[in-house]
Design an enzyme around this catalytic site. Structure first.
Site, PDB file in Angstrom:
ATOM      1  N   GLU A 281      46.299  35.189  -0.054  1.00 29.89           N
ATOM      2  CA  GLU A 281      47.499  35.162   0.779  1.00 29.89           C
ATOM      3  C   GLU A 281      47.301  35.927   2.080  1.00 29.89           C
ATOM      4  OE1 GLU A 281      49.810  33.205   0.145  1.00 29.89           O
ATOM      5  OE2 GLU A 281      49.246  32.727  -1.903  1.00 29.89           O
TER       6      GLU A 281
ATOM      7  N   HIS B 134      45.363  33.997   4.610  1.00 28.93           N
ATOM      8  CA  HIS B 134      46.236  33.043   5.314  1.00 28.93           C
ATOM      9  C   HIS B 134      46.953  33.737   6.472  1.00 28.93           C
ATOM     10  CE1 HIS B 134      45.929  29.294   3.249  1.00 28.93           C
ATOM     11  NE2 HIS B 134      46.385  29.727   2.088  1.00 28.93           N
TER      12      HIS B 134
END
EC number: 3.4.24.-
Length: 704
Positions: free
Chosen positions: A244, A247
């Site tokens: 995450e 990203h």
């Protein structure tokens, strides 16, 4: 993006939500025209003014207003936040050893959105204050990022401008966040997105950019109820968190178009420009990430000369993709599905993407080897070739075999991401060859000679101690299937195998061998189990469950016996919480960063263990020096940890072994290898006897 935990043999049917999550966030960057000149000094400078330093990430935890009214530390949110905090600390330490940036000078201040606080601007180009705010929005309640309200202390101020003259200051600049290059807002809650995706661990988005478009701030949302799942390990949460954050730091379809081309590197940031092309399509219509370092890195991985046109990205229903194509990148940290930490690698091609972003300097020594497709050539992973039997990474028939990492038995199957290609996927339960508890019960019949052990791997075999029936050609009538047998690396990438009761047998990659005492054959996979170390004849295991570490420092395992309340039995979740508390106390006692400590756990008999290895970018002494210092201080002053109304006290510590089988302890004084090894074997034997004696003591009472 929604990371799906596929611990069972199942198909990931829900679509990834990163694109729509990122699209729901308005990316802000400094607005020079909205600010008086005297405020502009708080804008982070363009890269080039200072040498790159490890990326400094600061976290800011927030809770939903409803949760604040009835916060239950023993509930899902409380237990989930504890696990999230532990995973974030380890993940941030890891990222700091991977990415470096030109540091932000002074406190970090984020931007405000003029479309939110301002209702109208001066529209006459002849007006001195053209395009500055002429009318405030009375309903303005501040800035937020993915449901998290950003404190005014983190934000620049704003003003109301007359048509002529100086502005009226409405909100001054906040003090900002010092020593920070990226500000991460953290929320642990069971949101509607979490409710819709039953296997979601977390999702994240980037919220703000600097003047060179580098991500400055983002939010990660952990799904509280899912974090408490008993099947979710600490390593799984760390790996999902890393996915995450990567990203939010730039590996996103919404950020690809902002990547920079810096021909002279980070030291000449003024010469950077937005890349003209980051994505494209090949002649078959496959979406590609076309940047140069990525293309060269994929070519090296596949073993083909020269750069490729680009690295394939997953098609994501008309949106710019934020993931690698699963057919070519199984096991990469940035594929769209998550099969668990032990199957996932932070691969060099992903790190190459961050170098091509133009925002970061990358430490490639932190990369983990991606075995999927390694050396398989230009046509690997194509839909047209994956079913013709040209690569043993894919399977072409139903039945049982071995997952490509050989840690698990697997079933030949497909999923929508593989687009008709098939691979051996781990079975629902009991498939891990490296788990001793999956083995047969004592005195149970074992006609196939299987061994479940930390050093066992899956091999295709039809071994049996019973007489085989054969066909007319003299071949065994039993079809080879996935079986678990011991293996050990030897020299130059070679290895040996052993079945129950048999001697060690050399296993030549690509060949089939006979095992004394058994009928049938065992098939030796090509070069995935052991890798030859450059410059030596030694070989090391290429797969190790569940976490692989860089090789820049020795790996030790610290073991601490605990005493607690007599007769108190701790469940799995309680042991995990206690392990985290003990680890925090160990880190405090060590006086170093958490980046030395990995994968803490506590057994039912209250033995705490944690792997010790110095991560890349970690500042401080060698692991050996820190280990010796800790063991000495524990002997002088035991640790005490409060948990669940009881006090747990450390009783003993010992060196178990070096997990990379390198038993030498080097702290600047070079001893001969033979003498070191002999000395440590003697010390280890004496220590084992002493520890065994102490381990027989009953858990003593402790008053609160």
């Amino acid at each position: 993006v929604k990371m799906r935990l596929l611990l069972l043999l199942a198909v990931a049917t829900s679509r990834c939500l990163h694109e729509e999550t990122q699209k729901s966030v308005r990316l802000l960057r400094p607005h020079f025209s909205q600010m008086p000149t005297r405020f502009r000094s708080s804008i982070p400078p363009l890269p080039g003014s200072h040498d790159p330093q490890p990326l400094r990430i600061q976290t800011y935890y927030t809770r939903d207003p409803v949760s604040n009214e009835a916060w239950d530390p023993e509930g899902d949110e409380g237990r989930g936040e504890s696990r999230a905090r532990a995973a974030l600390r380890e993940t941030i330490c890891r990222i700091q050893g991977i990415l470096a940036v030109t540091p932000v000078q002074g406190p970090l201040l984020l931007s405000r959105d003029p479309t939110q606080y301002c209702r109208a601007v001066w529209g006459d180009p002849e007006t001195p204050n053209y395009h500055r705010c002429s009318l405030l929005n009375p309903g303005y309640k501040g800035e937020s990022c993915l449901g998290v309200k950003i404190p005014d202390a983190h934000l620049r101020g704003y003003s109301l401008w007359p048509e002529h003259g100086l502005p009226q200051l409405i909100q001054p600049d906040g003090p900002g966040v010092p020593d920070t290059d990226f500000l991460l807002y953290v929320r642990v809650a069971h949101t509607s997105k979490c409710h819709q995706e039953a296997a979601a661990i977390a999702y994240a988005a980037c919220c703000q950019l600097d003047s060179a478009d580098r991500p400055l701030a983002g939010t990660i949302v952990y799904c509280a109820r899912h974090l408490t799942s008993p099947g979710l390990s600490h390593s799984d949460i760390v790996t999902a968190t890393l996915h995450e954050l990567l990203h939010a730091l730039g590996f996103s379809g919404q950020l690809f178009k902002r990547w920079r081309d810096c021909p002279s590197g980070l030291s000449a940031g003024e010469n950077c420009s937005t890349r003209k092309q980051v994505t494209g399509r090949d002649e078959w219509g496959q979406l590609l990430l076309t940047t140069p370092t990525v293309s060269h890195s994929l070519a090296r991985h596949l073993g083909v000369p020269g750069p490729l046109r680009g690295a394939p990205l997953e098609e994501e229903q008309g949106s710019l993709s934020s993931h690698w194509e699963s057919r070519l990148f199984q096991g990469s940290i940035m594929t769209a599905t998550f099969d668990g930490a032990r199957y996932t690698r932070l691969d060099p091609i992903t790190l190459a993407a961050f170098e091509d972003s133009g925002w970061y300097q990358v430490n490639y020594s932190a990369a983990e080897e991606l075995l999927w497709g390694q050396g398989s050539g230009l046509e690997f992973g194509l839909v047209s070739t994956c079913r013709n039997g040209s690569s043993d990474f894919f399977c072409t028939h139903s039945g049982l075999g071995c997952h490509y990492l050989h840690l698990d038995k697997g079933s030949c199957s497909s999923d929508p991401r593989l687009e008709g290609c098939r691979m051996y996927k781990p079975l629902a339960s009991g498939s891990e060859c490296w788990k001793e508890e999956n083995g047969l019960l004592p005195r149970a019949e074992n006609p196939h000679g299987e061994i479940y052990h930390l050093h066992s791997r899956c091999f295709l075999a039809n071994l049996t101690s019973q007489v085989l029936s054969t066909d007319k050609a003299g071949q065994s009538s039993i079809t080879p299937t996935g079986r678990c047998y011991l293996h050990q690396c030897t020299h130059g990438g070679g290895y040996e195998v052993r079945a129950e009761g048999s001697p060690w047998v050399p296993c030549l990659p690509g060949k089939a061998v006979q095992i004394p005492g058994y009928y049938g054959l065992l098939y030796c996979p090509q070069g995935r189990l052991c890798l030859s170390n450059k410059g030596t004849n030694a070989a090391t295991s290429a797969t190790s469950p569940p976490t692989r570490f860089p090789t820049q420092d020795q790996l030790f395992q610290l073991s601490l016996g605990l005493t607690g309340t007599p007769g108190q039995a701790l469940g799995k979740e309680q042991r995990e919480e206690l392990a985290e508390l003990v680890l925090q106390a160990v880190v405090t006692r060590a006086g170093t960063g958490r980046c030395y400590f990995h994968s803490p756990s506590i057994t039912t008999s209250l033995v705490f263990t944690v792997s010790m290895r110095k991560s890349p970018g970690c500042q401080g002494p060698s692991t050996a020096t820190l280990y010796r210092s800790l063991t000495q201080t524990f002997q002088e002053k035991p640790l005490q940890v409060h948990h669940g109304g009881a006090i747990f006290t450390t009783e003993d510590s010992k060196l178990l072994t070096s997990l990379d089988h390198n038993l030498s302890m080097t702290d600047g004084r070079l001893l001969s290898t033979g003498f070191c090894l002999l000395l440590l074997i003697l010390v280890g034997a004496l220590g084992a006897l002493a520890y065994h004696k102490r381990a027989t003591l009953q858990v003593g009472p402790s008053t609160t």
